[in-house]
Design an enzyme around this catalytic site. Sequence first.
Site, PDB file in Angstrom:
ATOM      1  N   TYR A 111      -2.033   8.138   0.965  1.00 14.82           N
ATOM      2  CA  TYR A 111      -0.830   7.405   1.668  1.00 14.82           C
ATOM      3  C   TYR A 111       0.326   7.360   0.789  1.00 14.82           C
ATOM      4  O   TYR A 111       1.452   7.630   1.539  1.00 14.82           O
ATOM      5  CB  TYR A 111      -1.285   5.925   1.955  1.00 14.82           C
ATOM      6  CG  TYR A 111      -0.211   4.983   1.993  1.00 14.82           C
ATOM      7  CD1 TYR A 111       0.561   5.131   3.269  1.00 14.82           C
ATOM      8  CD2 TYR A 111       0.018   3.885   1.146  1.00 14.82           C
ATOM      9  CE1 TYR A 111       1.542   4.270   3.462  1.00 14.82           C
ATOM     10  CE2 TYR A 111       1.224   2.894   1.319  1.00 14.82           C
ATOM     11  CZ  TYR A 111       1.981   3.066   2.680  1.00 14.82           C
ATOM     12  OH  TYR A 111       2.857   2.258   2.788  1.00 14.82           O
ATOM     13  N   SER A 112       0.303   7.105  -0.512  1.00 17.84           N
ATOM     14  CA  SER A 112       1.668   6.642  -1.271  1.00 17.84           C
ATOM     15  C   SER A 112       2.210   8.108  -1.617  1.00 17.84           C
ATOM     16  O   SER A 112       3.403   8.232  -1.583  1.00 17.84           O
ATOM     17  CB  SER A 112       1.306   5.895  -2.503  1.00 17.84           C
ATOM     18  OG  SER A 112       0.219   6.589  -3.209  1.00 17.84           O
ATOM     19  N   ALA A 113       1.532   9.302  -1.653  1.00 17.25           N
ATOM     20  CA  ALA A 113       1.898  10.406  -1.728  1.00 17.25           C
ATOM     21  C   ALA A 113       2.772  10.910  -0.749  1.00 17.25           C
ATOM     22  O   ALA A 113       3.883  11.460  -0.759  1.00 17.25           O
ATOM     23  CB  ALA A 113       0.782  11.601  -2.001  1.00 17.25           C
ATOM     24  N   LYS A 152       4.369   8.901   1.779  1.00 11.80           N
ATOM     25  CA  LYS A 152       5.610   8.286   1.572  1.00 11.80           C
ATOM     26  C   LYS A 152       6.382   8.375   0.673  1.00 11.80           C
ATOM     27  O   LYS A 152       7.672   8.682   0.726  1.00 11.80           O
ATOM     28  CB  LYS A 152       5.424   6.533   1.072  1.00 11.80           C
ATOM     29  CG  LYS A 152       4.593   5.833   2.324  1.00 11.80           C
ATOM     30  CD  LYS A 152       4.906   5.877   3.619  1.00 11.80           C
ATOM     31  CE  LYS A 152       6.208   4.628   3.727  1.00 11.80           C
ATOM     32  NZ  LYS A 152       6.770   4.641   5.102  1.00 11.80           N
ATOM     33  N   ILE A 212       4.992  -5.213  10.336  1.00 12.06           N
ATOM     34  CA  ILE A 212       6.307  -5.416   9.964  1.00 12.06           C
ATOM     35  C   ILE A 212       7.418  -5.328  10.954  1.00 12.06           C
ATOM     36  O   ILE A 212       8.352  -5.959  11.404  1.00 12.06           O
ATOM     37  CB  ILE A 212       6.828  -4.646   8.750  1.00 12.06           C
ATOM     38  CG1 ILE A 212       5.830  -4.898   7.621  1.00 12.06           C
ATOM     39  CG2 ILE A 212       8.050  -5.281   8.155  1.00 12.06           C
ATOM     40  CD1 ILE A 212       5.836  -3.877   6.175  1.00 12.06           C
ATOM     41  N   GLU A 242       1.470   6.073   9.179  1.00  8.99           N
ATOM     42  CA  GLU A 242      -0.122   5.606   8.612  1.00  8.99           C
ATOM     43  C   GLU A 242       0.116   4.652   7.462  1.00  8.99           C
ATOM     44  O   GLU A 242       0.632   5.193   6.656  1.00  8.99           O
ATOM     45  CB  GLU A 242      -0.851   6.750   8.457  1.00  8.99           C
ATOM     46  CG  GLU A 242      -1.121   7.426   9.908  1.00  8.99           C
ATOM     47  CD  GLU A 242      -2.103   6.477  10.951  1.00  8.99           C
ATOM     48  OE1 GLU A 242      -2.922   5.741  10.455  1.00  8.99           O
ATOM     49  OE2 GLU A 242      -1.999   6.600  11.870  1.00  8.99           O
ATOM     50  N   SER A 243      -0.350   3.332   7.577  1.00  7.66           N
ATOM     51  CA  SER A 243       0.237   2.792   6.302  1.00  7.66           C
ATOM     52  C   SER A 243      -1.401   2.091   5.346  1.00  7.66           C
ATOM     53  O   SER A 243      -1.044   1.334   4.459  1.00  7.66           O
ATOM     54  CB  SER A 243       0.593   1.468   7.047  1.00  7.66           C
ATOM     55  OG  SER A 243      -0.239   0.556   7.464  1.00  7.66           O
ATOM     56  N   PRO A 303     -11.120   4.311  -4.795  1.00  6.36           N
ATOM     57  CA  PRO A 303     -10.664   5.420  -5.643  1.00  6.36           C
ATOM     58  C   PRO A 303      -9.465   5.471  -6.165  1.00  6.36           C
ATOM     59  O   PRO A 303      -8.509   5.193  -5.063  1.00  6.36           O
ATOM     60  CB  PRO A 303     -11.144   6.585  -4.925  1.00  6.36           C
ATOM     61  CG  PRO A 303     -12.289   6.025  -3.897  1.00  6.36           C
ATOM     62  CD  PRO A 303     -11.816   4.733  -3.738  1.00  6.36           C
ATOM     63  N   ASN A 307       3.424  -6.920   1.710  1.00  2.00           N
ATOM     64  CA  ASN A 307       4.043  -8.154   2.757  1.00  2.00           C
ATOM     65  C   ASN A 307       2.562  -8.735   3.402  1.00  2.00           C
ATOM     66  O   ASN A 307       1.398  -8.424   3.319  1.00  2.00           O
ATOM     67  CB  ASN A 307       4.461  -7.206   4.118  1.00  2.00           C
ATOM     68  CG  ASN A 307       6.001  -6.924   3.941  1.00  2.00           C
ATOM     69  OD1 ASN A 307       6.686  -7.071   4.582  1.00  2.00           O
ATOM     70  ND2 ASN A 307       6.136  -6.139   2.569  1.00  2.00           N
ATOM     71  N   THR A 328       7.997   2.171   0.295  1.00  2.00           N
ATOM     72  CA  THR A 328       7.071   1.196  -0.446  1.00  2.00           C
ATOM     73  C   THR A 328       6.902   1.273  -1.948  1.00  2.00           C
ATOM     74  O   THR A 328       7.181   2.412  -2.381  1.00  2.00           O
ATOM     75  CB  THR A 328       5.482   1.604   0.026  1.00  2.00           C
ATOM     76  OG1 THR A 328       4.504   0.911  -0.647  1.00  2.00           O
ATOM     77  CG2 THR A 328       5.074   3.114   0.018  1.00  2.00           C
ATOM     78  N   ASP A 329       6.539   0.302  -2.529  1.00  2.00           N
ATOM     79  CA  ASP A 329       6.330   0.337  -4.179  1.00  2.00           C
ATOM     80  C   ASP A 329       5.292   1.092  -4.602  1.00  2.00           C
ATOM     81  O   ASP A 329       5.243   1.502  -5.567  1.00  2.00           O
ATOM     82  CB  ASP A 329       6.094  -1.073  -4.711  1.00  2.00           C
ATOM     83  CG  ASP A 329       5.029  -1.922  -4.126  1.00  2.00           C
ATOM     84  OD1 ASP A 329       4.271  -1.345  -3.456  1.00  2.00           O
ATOM     85  OD2 ASP A 329       4.702  -3.025  -4.562  1.00  2.00           O
ATOM     86  N   GLU A 330       4.452   1.544  -3.715  1.00  2.00           N
ATOM     87  CA  GLU A 330       3.194   2.375  -4.186  1.00  2.00           C
ATOM     88  C   GLU A 330       3.865   3.720  -4.361  1.00  2.00           C
ATOM     89  O   GLU A 330       2.921   4.452  -5.225  1.00  2.00           O
ATOM     90  CB  GLU A 330       2.252   2.349  -3.025  1.00  2.00           C
ATOM     91  CG  GLU A 330       1.766   1.177  -2.418  1.00  2.00           C
ATOM     92  CD  GLU A 330       0.500   1.363  -1.820  1.00  2.00           C
ATOM     93  OE1 GLU A 330      -0.350   2.324  -2.032  1.00  2.00           O
ATOM     94  OE2 GLU A 330      -0.086  -0.077  -1.445  1.00  2.00           O
ATOM     95  N   THR A 364      -0.822   3.750  17.968  1.00  2.00           N
ATOM     96  CA  THR A 364      -2.055   4.136  17.400  1.00  2.00           C
ATOM     97  C   THR A 364      -3.017   2.818  17.442  1.00  2.00           C
ATOM     98  O   THR A 364      -2.561   1.840  17.864  1.00  2.00           O
ATOM     99  CB  THR A 364      -1.672   4.623  15.903  1.00  2.00           C
ATOM    100  OG1 THR A 364      -1.337   3.497  15.046  1.00  2.00           O
ATOM    101  CG2 THR A 364      -0.726   5.709  15.922  1.00  2.00           C
TER     102      THR A 364
END
Length: 340
Positions: free
Chosen positions: A154-156, A158, A13, A85-86, A278, A184, A129-131, A37
């Site tokens: 990841y989402s935690a 963010k 992005i 990290e995405s 998971p 995206n 992010t929406d996550e 990275t």
Amino acid sequence: MPFTLVTGGCGFIGSNFIRQMRLEEPGRSILNFDLLTYAGNLENLVSLESDEGYQFVKGDIADGELVAKLFEDYEIDSVVHFAAESHVDRSISGPSVFVQTNVTGTQVLLEAARTAWSQGEGRFLMVSTDEVYGSLGETGLFREDTPLDPSSPYSASKAAADLLCIAYHRTFGFPVVLSRCSNNYGPYQFPEKLIPLMIQRASQGEKLPVYGDGLNVRDWIHVDDHNRALRIILEKGELGRVYNVGADNEQANLHIVESILYRLSRPRDLIEYVTDRPGHDRRYAMDSTRLQQELGWRPQVEFAEGLASTVDWYLDNREWWERILSGEYRDYYERQYGGK
Ligand code: NAD
Ligand code: DAU
């Protein structure tokens, strides 16, 4: 001349953002700070190599000394913070780097910007992010006041970064604004994510791994629409406020995979159902009324057209992803910057 600092500008992005901004706002200089990275690829910005309004510095957002020096060496009046990290699957196999980069890295950046902008000047856009909202059932939409309920490391991470940004605003009056966007798609996306992975594998006649029953739903938006939204939020968003970004385009994963197969004239029997991720969120869907009504943004790219042009881009730029798969893209930095 002041710079907009873009973190993570060598990723998917961020690289599209920098190209769009240089094209549409040529008076604004950009400083790209990226650790390179596995997900960072200087070849994504090869078209800007001789652009005087663009500079690149290699470094880690979690390196406090380096980030503070960046703010000393350059006049930075705004930050667009993409670096992260995405990838959800990687956060399941190795969560630690997600906390280090996404949480610690964000706090280091906030602190450096707060020190540099001691009079409250500047604007900091946290690209989220929406996550962070977790998973929806069959109905309903994520709104900005939906409680945070992240499912993956990841989402935690963010969500933690978002909360730090909001805390910096409340506690220090720090000038931050947040965006939360849905999935995206578009050119230069690393071929570990659903759409580029499926295009690359289908074009080579390889099996397409679909998690679970393939009926998880994501709300897809073209990267150019996301980036237009970010530029508006950076410029006009109310400080301390969150803006959801989405294009009202819910699609089941299976439908996406079938559309790619159709565009490539490949058989449906390439699809292979594999063990589910998971904690796999079932459905995401965004309500972006606030962004549309308050800031006047509208998505412009229609999904069928956007997906077709994205498939064509990967076919026309086969070398780009072949160099990623072979690991050769990593040599570019050495060649271009001689290890500096
Ligand atoms: P990406 O993985 O393609 O790129 C991430 C970039 O950050 C890479 O260039 C990488 O080198 C850089 N980076 C990683 N760690 C770093 C560090 N410690 N210091 C400096 N740079 C570092 O990611 P993307 O898909 O372009 O996503 C960019 C941002 O947008 C992320 O914050 C992500 O959470 C958010 N986002 C992504 C999506 C999506 O669908 N891809 C949707 C909403 C929000
Ligand atoms: O919603 C925004 C998020 O979208 C961003 O914050 C993340 O950075 C970005 O990676 C993306 O996360 P997802 O987990 O939704 O994207 P991914 O491309 O990994 O997966 C999309 C869907 O496809 C998801 O339901 C899992 C499924 N999937 C994915 C892969 C890689 C498969 O079925 N098979 C696969 O091989």
